[in-house]
Design an enzyme around this catalytic site. Structure first.
Site, PDB file in Angstrom:
ATOM      1  N   ILE A   1       0.718  -1.277  -0.093  1.00 52.78           N
ATOM      2  CA  ILE A   1      -0.106   0.105   0.226  1.00 52.78           C
ATOM      3  C   ILE A   1       0.866   1.150  -0.180  1.00 52.78           C
ATOM      4  CG2 ILE A   1      -1.933  -1.272   0.711  1.00 52.78           C
ATOM      5  CD1 ILE A   1      -1.093  -0.277   3.694  1.00 52.78           C
ATOM      6  N   GLY A   2       2.019   0.964  -0.265  1.00 53.15           N
ATOM      7  CA  GLY A   2       2.970   1.990  -0.460  1.00 53.15           C
ATOM      8  C   GLY A   2       3.911   2.239   0.825  1.00 53.15           C
TER       9      GLY A   2
ATOM     10  N   ARG B   1      12.882  -3.417  16.070  1.00 55.93           N
ATOM     11  CA  ARG B   1      13.641  -3.460  14.765  1.00 55.93           C
ATOM     12  C   ARG B   1      13.083  -2.861  13.951  1.00 55.93           C
ATOM     13  NH1 ARG B   1      15.683  -8.794  12.002  1.00 55.93           N
ATOM     14  NH2 ARG B   1      16.909  -7.593  10.143  1.00 55.93           N
TER      15      ARG B   1
ATOM     16  N   THR C   1      12.549   3.275   4.323  1.00 55.27           N
ATOM     17  CA  THR C   1      11.154   2.925   4.218  1.00 55.27           C
ATOM     18  C   THR C   1      10.177   3.504   5.679  1.00 55.27           C
ATOM     19  OG1 THR C   1      11.174   0.847   4.763  1.00 55.27           O
ATOM     20  CG2 THR C   1      10.955   1.370   2.488  1.00 55.27           C
TER      21      THR C   1
ATOM     22  N   GLN D   1       7.395   6.276   6.162  1.00 60.14           N
ATOM     23  CA  GLN D   1       6.194   6.234   6.708  1.00 60.14           C
ATOM     24  C   GLN D   1       5.967   7.381   7.819  1.00 60.14           C
ATOM     25  OE1 GLN D   1       3.630   4.068   6.301  1.00 60.14           O
ATOM     26  NE2 GLN D   1       4.740   4.068   4.467  1.00 60.14           N
TER      27      GLN D   1
ATOM     28  N   LYS E   1       8.190  -3.810  15.534  1.00 61.41           N
ATOM     29  CA  LYS E   1       6.848  -3.198  15.912  1.00 61.41           C
ATOM     30  C   LYS E   1       6.507  -2.267  14.789  1.00 61.41           C
ATOM     31  CE  LYS E   1       7.811  -2.075  20.925  1.00 61.41           C
ATOM     32  NZ  LYS E   1       7.934  -0.825  21.823  1.00 61.41           N
ATOM     33  N   GLY E   2       5.047  -2.303  14.446  1.00 59.73           N
ATOM     34  CA  GLY E   2       4.663  -1.604  13.402  1.00 59.73           C
ATOM     35  C   GLY E   2       4.665  -0.024  13.682  1.00 59.73           C
TER      36      GLY E   2
ATOM     37  N   GLY F   1       3.408   1.977  10.586  1.00 58.11           N
ATOM     38  CA  GLY F   1       3.150   2.868   9.509  1.00 58.11           C
ATOM     39  C   GLY F   1       1.922   4.000  10.127  1.00 58.11           C
ATOM     40  N   GLU F   2       1.298   3.393  11.350  1.00 54.67           N
ATOM     41  CA  GLU F   2       0.391   4.506  11.843  1.00 54.67           C
ATOM     42  C   GLU F   2       0.906   5.192  13.056  1.00 54.67           C
ATOM     43  OE1 GLU F   2      -3.708   2.387  11.313  1.00 54.67           O
ATOM     44  OE2 GLU F   2      -2.197   0.795  11.354  1.00 54.67           O
TER      45      GLU F   2
END
Ligand SMILES: Cc1cc2nc3c(=O)[nH]c(=O)nc-3n(C[C@H](O)[C@H](O)[C@H](O)COP(=O)(O)OP(=O)(O)OC[C@H]3O[C@@H](n4cnc5c(N)ncnc54)[C@H](O)[C@@H]3O)c2cc1C
Ligand code: SF4
Lengths: 759, 340
Positions: free
Chosen positions: A469-470, A648, A654, A658, A721-722, A724-725
């Protein structure tokens, strides 16, 4: 290395360029609506111009007279198909062509299909509906709303978290605030428009549509069409912006599939920008009441967060961000309550950090106000309330680097130079303000499958039904394989975005990197085990060197002793041309049903606040400088610094991208974004990018992202850990904090606009 | 989008002939069967949205008269050909030096891409961006005479506080026009009834009872040039545009100001206001209020109060009165302080 490719620190991966960068910038990446398809027909939607009532008559004659018109799909034509089921994969339970009831503005009333896009659009514009119109309820404060408690209405929001005796603690607190905050309706407006292209190959249906959840859609679309899911394929290799909007499937998909079947031709329907406002999901408007009580020393003893959220009549969509706000600091006591307010609106849905963006905005704006009330530095106030364990279940954080984030961001920003006095900093005719806020996002992970094949020529093929999704997930998944198999990234091809690939969970909740990389890791390790076993077996090139540490590098197995063997030679001894492994990853704590649910498109999420041993969150701190003109009060943001720790980091390029995008969006949420609702008609007014403002390049000046090193082995095998948000959580509160510092005006309703500062 | 016939006349008289062939005397240019198109950045957008429905487009871009594409600077002033692109005029050295207010108003408008495409005549004639006008399912007196005005009691944050009527309060969103009206520009037009000059202040019509009548032009009249008379003291001029974001947004309020100063005393002022009115708005009362006065925050404030004395707020746009005043005050003081 430049700013876009930060030098990796501890536990951070190389800033490799995206594997699909060249395709994207040269126009070779085919987005779903770009795909050349032979003999295609075009569909255009006709939508309702009222928000509540019934369609009594549909006039189709003018539309039918348009040259090139092929078909009109409308009431009666979907009767053999099941209605959507609101939940994981469906945006709404409204089957717009199943019955003539209008539940919201912009509801689909027909699909016109024609030989050309222009003819389809013309025909759709000529479809005229007559209505039996009822007075609709627009939003909060409109007559006719219905309010229900949110707890238990969604599997993601089971309860209103609480701890201790809030009432007593608040009553006894020496210093307190009690304030209300609000956030507006927002629409994602990804630049790539929403579209569906459907065609049938015998009894098989293929749908090309930008999707964050190809497996879930396959299953849900098959259910609606009463088909075997194995006969439905969803293809979405590239997505031009999603932000949650392409997570749930909308009713359009089945309608276009039916049109394609009726015509026996591929049909493509691209929704117009205006129509997207009513046919897709959006971020619900929210209201908040926050009470904070503290001692004179700044220690919080009582915290209450009440939230109200608009949803539709048919569906109870819950935003529900109190789980995160209730665990943010070391409050002595916590009380929360979330209510849903039903109105005649389309069903809201996920939008980048769905719960945290509005709820943490309210919390952090209140924290800033509390710090001011206490006469305390806002960073110091957060430091004082840093918890040892989270206040609700008293569990430890698997890792928590918030203070490191504050320290590093404050240093880079020059917070020490801030004059704490409100309105004291000036630059000519511009009032200068500086503010800060915390970012938090739960670290979740879900089951995921992947197939990895290593060939004798040293090529790797990686397949996983996740979605680009980018975010760069293709690149980081490739990086993971590259690292474990000792193969250069340019020898690795990564396939994603197709429901015929091994299933991956929905690309939402910032779980993709963690889930996909964990599955890829598992597949690669299985290949390593096989290679090593063969190499060390009798007659193998490393025979005799059992149970040794080894690694794969440059196409070779390298044992600790220094002995090495070419992978190619090992495969030759195995008499195979390739090793292929299909791995299914299930996170710690997964139920026995977990993998079954992955294939059914309803994956379990683990982590966040769900686990027994610890709670898992990523944190960040953002600092913002604003300038407000002395006369005309426009607000500009010359500087923003964010420091984030997220376990990590697979790829610093990238990751930074984000977080940067998130911070920019956060500035937009603070100052620009709002969908305006005409309260008389419950209809959206500013339905295009002319009036729905987002920041443009000129609005973003000096932006710095700091990646704070953090190691967390508890979150998932990949240690990721995410993030993107994470970047857009807190930003709006930091802007509000800076605006207060500049002007002395505490703005609690977003977006912050000139008119609020003129009075 | 409906099918239409596309024609490319090669000179002005051919274009006028075509237009008069397919329109009648009483047709409004924006409602006629045949309509001119230049950059198309406004008209093509409204055709896609079903707001404009010409069935014949007369493309002006092939007209061979070179004066349509030229900027000519003479003793008498400056003459802009109608087809000159916004970007070219904004970057023109003499324009920037002699009339900073013009260059600013163009530079601060739209985006680089649109400025490269859009013509000066098209810019001046751009239609409102009222949200209720842009989307055909709403009631709108400008789009469908007599159907009502959804904006009046709807969401009207961007709407006008000056020059509105009970029928329409749509803002005129252009920027360039504020500079032109302040500088007493003149519009040259050619139609089947011959060539004529229209004072810029007479070009646009306030909505009154007939918001669908937007300009003084006939449907077969082509704007050929815009002439700005010489005004040596316009070197002290600027355009201040206040908007929600830094670029690529329409004005919430704007001010075009030119000042002839004797020390700090105003000999003559030219003031126009944008973003707040239904048409390009010359604030003559504010000009008069300043004449002969020392320009300071107090006198500028008094002029701004005079400019907005008649303003009519609606539910969401009341802030524009205060913002408009402050914009004007700031513009006046910044113009005073210009180094020329
Ligand atoms: C996203 C966006 C943002 C924008 N922002 C701004 C802004 O900030 N400030 C601003 O001022 N403008 C702004 N604009 C408007 C833009 O400047 C206008 O669209 C443009 O100037 C119109 O010029 P054009 O040549 O493309 O006109 P066209 O679209 O070709 O024509 C517009 C109208 O003028 C008529 N016309 C054109 N030429 C002639 C002629 N020679 N004689 C008679 N009639 C003629 C046409 O028939 C039509 O009715 C914006 C536009 C967009 C799309
Ligand atoms: S303000 Fe004017 S343009 Fe807007 S809806 Fe009303 S009549 Fe139409």
């Amino acid at each position: 290395m430049d700013a876009a490719a930060p030098k990796p620190k501890e536990n951070q991966g190389e800033p490799l360029p995206r594997v699909d960068a060249r395709l994207k910038v040269t126009g070779q990446a085919h987005y779903p609506a770009d795909l050349p398809t032979a003999n295609i027909a075009y569909g255009a939607l006709a939508t309702s111009s009222i928000a509540r009532g019934k369609v009594t008559k549909l006039r189709l004659d003018d539309a039918r007279a348009v040259p090139g018109l092929l078909d009109i799909v409308t009431y009666g034509d979907m009767d053999k198909v099941d209605k959507p089921k609101f939940g994981n994969s469906s945006a709404t339970s409204v089957g717009p062509l199943h019955d003539r009831t209008i539940f919201h503005d912009g509801q689909i009333i027909a699909l016109a299909v024609a030989e050309t896009f222009e003819a389809a659009e013309e025909a759709a514009q000529l479809i005229r509906a007559e209505y039996d119109e009822e007075k609709p309820t627009a939003s909060f404060d409109s007559p006719g709303t219905k309010t229900v408690a949110a707890a238990g209405k969604s599997p993601m929001f089971k309860e209103d978290v609480k701890a201790g005796d809030f009432d007593a603690a608040f009553a006894a607190a020496a210093v307190k605030i009690d304030q209300r905050y609000s956030t507006p309706t927002q629409h994602h407006n990804p630049i790539e428009l929403f579209s569906t292209t459907a065609y049938w190959q015998g009894d098989q249906l293929v749908v090309h549509e930008p999707s964050q959840n190809v497996t879930g859609w396959k299953v849900e679309l098959a259910r609606q069409l009463k088909m075997d899911p194995a006969k439905v394929r969803i293809v979405s290799p590239f997505i031009g912006g999603a932000f949650g909007s392409k997570g749930p499937m909308t009713p359009r998909t089945a309608i276009v599939a039916v049109a394609a079947k009726r015509l026996g031709r591929p049909v493509r329907c691209v929704t117009s920008r205006m129509q997207a406002f009513g046919t897709q999901t959006y971020r619900a408007e929210t209201r908040h009441r926050i009470r904070i009580g503290a001692g004179k020393d700044g220690r919080i003893t009582a915290f209450a967060h009440e939230g109200w959220e608009v949803t539709s009549r048919p569906d109870l969509y819950v935003v529900g961000g109190t789980s995160a706000t209730g665990r943010m600091y070391g409050y002595g006591s916590v009380l929360t309550h979330v209510s849903l307010v039903q109105a005649d609106r389309n069903t809201p849905g996920y939008m980048r950090s769905p719960p945290e963006t509005p709820y943490v905005y309210a919390l952090e704006n209140a924290m800033d106000e509390m710090a001011a009330t206490l006469g305390m530095d806002p960073v110091e106030f957060r430091r004082i309330n840093e918890p040892k364990t989270e206040p609700i279940g008293k569990k430890p954080f698997s890792s928590r680097s918030l203070i490191q984030c504050y320290d590093q961001a404050a240093e880079a920003f020059g917070w020490a130079k801030r004059d704490p006095k409100v309105g004291a900093m000036r630059d000519g005719d511009w009032l200068v303000g500086m503010g800060c806020a915390t970012a938090i996002y739960p670290t979740a992970v879900a089951p995921c499958a992947a197939r990895v094949r290593l060939t004798i020529d040293g090529d790797v093929r990686l397949q996983c039904g996740s979605h680009e999704i980018g975010t760069g997930v293709r690149t980081v998944a490739g990086q993971m394989a590259s690292e474990r198999l000792g193969v250069a990234i340019d020898r690795i091809s990564v396939e994603m975005g197709d429901s015929s690939l091994p299933p991956a969970p929905v690309s939402g909740g910032s779980i993709s990197t963690a889930s996909v990389c964990s599955a890829v890791l598992k597949a690669c390790d299985a290949i390593r085990t096989k290679l090593y076993a063969a190499a060390t077996a009798e007659g193998g090139p490393l025979a005799g060197s059992h149970n040794e540490d080894f690694d794969l590098a440059d196409g070779k197995i390298v044992a600790k002793s220094g002995a090495s063997a070419k992978v190619e030679d090992v495969l030759k001894t195995m008499q195979v041309g390739a090793i292929e492994e299909y791995a299914e990853f299930a996170p710690k704590g997964a139920t026995p049903e977990a993998l079954k649910k992955l294939y059914a498109g309803t994956p379990e999420f683990h982590g966040g606040d769900q686990d027994e041993d610890s709670v898992k969150y990523a944190f960040g701190a953002e600092f913002v400088e604003v300038r407000v003109n002395r006369y005309t009060r426009e607000i500009r943001v010359p500087r923003i610094v964010g420091a984030f720790a997220a376990g990590r980091i697979m790829n610093t390029r990238t990751a930074r991208s984000q977080l940067m995008g998130g911070m920019i969006w956060g500035i937009g949420q603070a100052l620009h974004e709002a969908t305006e609702v005409d309260r008389r008609y419950a209809r959206y007014v500013n339905r295009d990018l002319q009036d729905y403002l987002v920041p443009v390049n000129a609005d973003i000046k000096d932006l710095q992202v700091i990646l704070v090193p953090e190691v967390d082995h508890a979150v998932n095998p990949a240690g990721v850990k995410g993030l993107g948000e994470l970047g857009n959580v807190g930003t709006a509160a930091a802007v509000a904090s800076a605006v207060y510092h500049a002007t002395g005006k505490r703005i609690r309703d977003l977006p912050i606009r000139i008119e609020q500062l003129l009075v | 989008m409906r099918p239409f016939i596309y024609e490319q006349p090669t000179d002005i008289s051919a274009a006028v002939a075509l237009a008069s062939n397919f329109t009648t005397r009483d047709d409004q240019p924006t409602r006629a069967n045949a309509q001119f198109i230049a950059g198309g950045t406004n008209l093509a957008d409204y055709m896609k949205l079903g707001v404009a429905e010409p069935n014949r487009l007369l493309d002006l871009n092939r007209l061979e008269e070179q004066k349509l594409r030229q900027i000519r600077v003479t003793e008498d002033g400056i003459r802009f050909g109608a087809l000159v692109r916004m970007g070219e005029a904004a970057d023109h050295r003499e324009v920037k030096a002699r009339y900073p207010v013009i260059a600013d108003s163009l530079r601060l408008a739209a985006s680089g891409q649109i400025r490269n495409m859009a013509s000066l005549a098209g810019n001046v004639l751009q239609r409102t961006r009222c949200e209720y006008f842009r989307e055909t399912s709403w009631a709108c007196n400008k789009r469908v005479p007599g159907s009502g005005c959804a904006a009046m009691d709807g969401f009207n944050r961007q709407h006008a506080v000056l020059g509105g009527s009970d029928a329409c309060i749509a803002t005129y969103h252009g920027d360039f026009a504020q500079a032109l009206i302040a500088l007493d520009a003149v519009v040259h037009a050619e139609g089947s009834r011959g060539a004529r000059k229209i004072p810029f202040a007479k070009l646009h019509r306030q909505p009154g009872d007939t918001p669908h009548i937007e300009t003084d032009l006939a449907a077969d009249e082509i704007v050929t040039a815009i002439e700005v008379p010489a005004l040596p003291w316009a070197r002290r001029s600027l355009y201040l545009k206040i908007r929600d974001r830094e670029s690529y947004a329409f004005a919430l309020a704007s001010a075009a100001v030119a000042l002839d100063l004797d020390g700090e005393t105003v000999r003559e002022a030219r003031i126009a206001l944008g973003g707040v009115a239904t048409v390009p708005w010359r604030a003559s009362v504010a000009e008069d209020a300043l004449q002969g006065k020392k320009l300071d925050e107090a006198s500028a404030g008094a002029a701004a109060d005079a400019a907005f004395a008649e303003a009519q707020p609606h539910q969401h746009n009341a802030f524009k009165i205060e913002l408009g005043k402050r914009t004007l005050v700031r513009a006046l003081l910044e113009t005073r302080d210009m180094k020329v």
